[in-house]
Design a protein around this motif. Structure first.
Motif, PDB file in Angstrom:
ATOM      1  N   CYS A  42       2.842 -25.765 -42.926  1.00 45.88           N
ATOM      2  CA  CYS A  42       2.417 -25.514 -44.308  1.00 45.88           C
ATOM      3  C   CYS A  42       0.915 -25.715 -44.473  1.00 45.88           C
ATOM      4  O   CYS A  42       0.221 -24.888 -45.081  1.00 45.88           O
ATOM      5  N   PHE A  43       0.419 -26.805 -43.920  1.00 47.71           N
ATOM      6  CA  PHE A  43      -1.008 -27.071 -44.094  1.00 47.71           C
ATOM      7  C   PHE A  43      -1.860 -26.084 -43.310  1.00 47.71           C
ATOM      8  O   PHE A  43      -2.949 -25.713 -43.750  1.00 47.71           O
ATOM      9  N   LEU A 141     -10.212 -33.581 -45.859  1.00 45.90           N
ATOM     10  CA  LEU A 141      -9.596 -34.828 -46.324  1.00 45.90           C
ATOM     11  C   LEU A 141      -8.085 -34.657 -46.475  1.00 45.90           C
ATOM     12  O   LEU A 141      -7.309 -35.552 -46.123  1.00 45.90           O
ATOM     13  N   ALA A 142      -7.671 -33.498 -47.001  1.00 46.67           N
ATOM     14  CA  ALA A 142      -6.238 -33.227 -47.095  1.00 46.67           C
ATOM     15  C   ALA A 142      -5.616 -33.151 -45.705  1.00 46.67           C
ATOM     16  O   ALA A 142      -4.486 -33.625 -45.478  1.00 46.67           O
ATOM     17  N   GLY A 143      -6.352 -32.569 -44.757  1.00 45.86           N
ATOM     18  CA  GLY A 143      -5.862 -32.476 -43.384  1.00 45.86           C
ATOM     19  C   GLY A 143      -5.670 -33.840 -42.744  1.00 45.86           C
ATOM     20  O   GLY A 143      -4.730 -34.045 -41.964  1.00 45.86           O
ATOM     21  N   ILE A 144      -6.556 -34.774 -43.068  1.00 45.09           N
ATOM     22  CA  ILE A 144      -6.426 -36.133 -42.530  1.00 45.09           C
ATOM     23  C   ILE A 144      -5.106 -36.749 -42.994  1.00 45.09           C
ATOM     24  O   ILE A 144      -4.366 -37.359 -42.206  1.00 45.09           O
ATOM     25  N   VAL A 145      -4.795 -36.559 -44.283  1.00 49.38           N
ATOM     26  CA  VAL A 145      -3.547 -37.119 -44.827  1.00 49.38           C
ATOM     27  C   VAL A 145      -2.335 -36.483 -44.153  1.00 49.38           C
ATOM     28  O   VAL A 145      -1.392 -37.175 -43.733  1.00 49.38           O
ATOM     29  N   VAL A 146      -2.338 -35.143 -44.021  1.00 45.14           N
ATOM     30  CA  VAL A 146      -1.211 -34.434 -43.409  1.00 45.14           C
ATOM     31  C   VAL A 146      -1.040 -34.845 -41.951  1.00 45.14           C
ATOM     32  O   VAL A 146       0.082 -35.087 -41.485  1.00 45.14           O
ATOM     33  N   THR A 181     -14.709 -32.841 -39.067  1.00 47.37           N
ATOM     34  CA  THR A 181     -14.954 -31.735 -39.984  1.00 47.37           C
ATOM     35  C   THR A 181     -15.373 -32.241 -41.359  1.00 47.37           C
ATOM     36  O   THR A 181     -16.260 -31.669 -42.002  1.00 47.37           O
ATOM     37  N   ALA A 182     -14.718 -33.300 -41.812  1.00 45.71           N
ATOM     38  CA  ALA A 182     -15.078 -33.884 -43.114  1.00 45.71           C
ATOM     39  C   ALA A 182     -16.520 -34.378 -43.100  1.00 45.71           C
ATOM     40  O   ALA A 182     -17.276 -34.174 -44.061  1.00 45.71           O
ATOM     41  N   ILE A 183     -16.899 -35.010 -41.979  1.00 45.41           N
ATOM     42  CA  ILE A 183     -18.282 -35.492 -41.864  1.00 45.41           C
ATOM     43  C   ILE A 183     -19.254 -34.321 -41.881  1.00 45.41           C
ATOM     44  O   ILE A 183     -20.301 -34.365 -42.552  1.00 45.41           O
ATOM     45  N   ALA A 184     -18.884 -33.231 -41.155  1.00 45.31           N
ATOM     46  CA  ALA A 184     -19.741 -32.041 -41.138  1.00 45.31           C
ATOM     47  C   ALA A 184     -19.872 -31.453 -42.533  1.00 45.31           C
ATOM     48  O   ALA A 184     -20.956 -31.025 -42.952  1.00 45.31           O
ATOM     49  N   GLY A 185     -18.768 -31.411 -43.282  1.00 45.83           N
ATOM     50  CA  GLY A 185     -18.819 -30.880 -44.646  1.00 45.83           C
ATOM     51  C   GLY A 185     -19.717 -31.695 -45.547  1.00 45.83           C
ATOM     52  O   GLY A 185     -20.462 -31.137 -46.365  1.00 45.83           O
ATOM     53  N   VAL A 186     -19.651 -33.002 -45.410  1.00 48.38           N
ATOM     54  CA  VAL A 186     -20.530 -33.875 -46.213  1.00 48.38           C
ATOM     55  C   VAL A 186     -21.990 -33.624 -45.862  1.00 48.38           C
ATOM     56  O   VAL A 186     -22.860 -33.573 -46.745  1.00 48.38           O
ATOM     57  N   ILE A 187     -22.271 -33.445 -44.554  1.00 49.14           N
ATOM     58  CA  ILE A 187     -23.654 -33.183 -44.127  1.00 49.14           C
ATOM     59  C   ILE A 187     -24.152 -31.864 -44.702  1.00 49.14           C
ATOM     60  O   ILE A 187     -25.280 -31.774 -45.220  1.00 49.14           O
TER      61      ILE A 187
END
Length: 340
Positions: A42-43, A141-146, A181-187
């Motif tokens: 799903c994700f 972030l959603a991916g981390i939770v999943v 990926t989350a870190i890259a997005g923040v950068i």
């Protein structure tokens, strides 16, 4: 008692070793794997859509990695069903190595995807496209939770299986990739440094190469009938030769029927007049207790005048004929100074 009278195929209960460790049943394995597959599938669909909208290679790389995760779980489920079939006909071990074949396919797929994503990452490092940092961060972030949920599900299954452990490592690596990926997005969002997305994609590629190589290597060891990675056949042979009334151990072979299911065969020469049955039982108990090897085939023979004379020869080599007229294959183990 004759000299050629003892060929032992394991223990009456050695089949228990093929079951699931720690009381985890096959049906429980399938249940946990199915839940993890649903979460990943799903994700993954959502991530592909967001990756295309945002233009993020890191998200698309993560989605590709999740595709291999899903594939590994599907293969694990299929292989588990095949492996559960009883041995019959020419398949004397059943289809227990089906998981090895699926692990090889999964590892190869990982490496091929890594090759393509590596090319795309380098291309985007040279000419970085626009990336929607906010979408990347939210999706990661959603991916981390999943992935945390999926990792927990698979951790509840039997990880002595090469497939289950492979799926677990895939999803765990995917979790690390989502963090990157989350870190890259923040950068990208805070500094505008667009190449951070491609760099994160390369990190995912490295994780995929590591996982793919690990799976192929582990599966290859089983296919080539190598000894389990954490065992030393020479040490086992020496230990067996040290037991009371054992004169020699040779033709010792140690392999895995499938991951987590070691098997051992050996030819054992014992002192004349000794109790072959008792010595065989002692050796089987030693292999079970000290090395967790319960599928054994031990041929036990009394030491004859011919073989005893051979034992006393200085510089004895592995090609000296043994009493049953065959050549010795592999190292020879005797009490005292060890010969390999």
């Amino acid at each position: 008692m004759s000299d050629h009278d003892h060929v032992r195929h394991g223990r009456a209960g050695h089949g228990d070793h093929t079951g699931h460790a720690h009381g985890v049943s096959a049906s429980a394995d399938r249940r946990w794997l199915t839940v993890a597959l649903a979460l990943i599938g799903c994700f993954m669909a959502v991530e592909v859509a967001v990756g295309l909208i945002s233009g993020s290679l890191a998200l698309l790389a993560d989605a590709a990695h999740m595709l291999t995760d899903a594939g590994s779980i599907v293969l694990a489920l299929a292989a588990a069903r095949l492996a559960a079939r009883p041995a019959r006909g020419s398949y004397t071990y059943g289809l227990k190595r089906a998981e090895v074949l699926s692990a090889q396919a999964n590892g190869l797929t990982l490496l091929l995807l890594a090759l393509w994503l590596g090319y795309e990452s380098v291309r985007r490092l040279i000419s970085p496209p626009e990336v929607e940092g906010a979408l990347v961060v939210a999706t990661a972030l959603a991916g981390i939770v999943v992935n945390l949920a999926a990792t927990w599900c698979i951790s509840k299954a039997n990880r002595t299986s090469l497939n289950v452990e492979g799926a677990f490592q895939h999803i765990l690596n995917d979790l690390y990739a989502f963090i990157g990926t989350a870190i890259a997005g923040v950068i990208v969002l805070t500094t505008g440094f667009l190449r951070a997305d491609a760099i994160a994609g390369l990190v995912v590629v490295l994780l995929m190469v590591k996982a793919g190589y690990g799976l192929l290597r582990a599966a290859g060891r089983v296919v080539l009938e190598a000894a389990p990675a954490d065992t030393d056949p020479d040490a086992i042979g020496d230990h067996m030769a040290e037991q009371s009334h054992v004169a020699e151990i040779h033709d010792l072979h140690l392999w895995e029927i499938t991951s987590g299911q070691p098997a051992l065969s050996a030819h054992v020469l014992v002192d004349p007049g000794s109790d072959c049955h008792a010595i065989r039982r002692t050796l089987e108990e030693l292999l079970k207790e000290d090395y967790d090897i319960t599928h054994t085939t031990l041929q036990v023979d009394h030491l004859t005048a011919e073989s005893e004379e051979g034992l006393l020869q200085i510089g004895r080599t592995a090609d000296r004929p043994v009493p049953h007229g065959e050549e010795i294959h592999g190292p020879v183990h005797r009490p005292g100074p060890h010969t390999h």
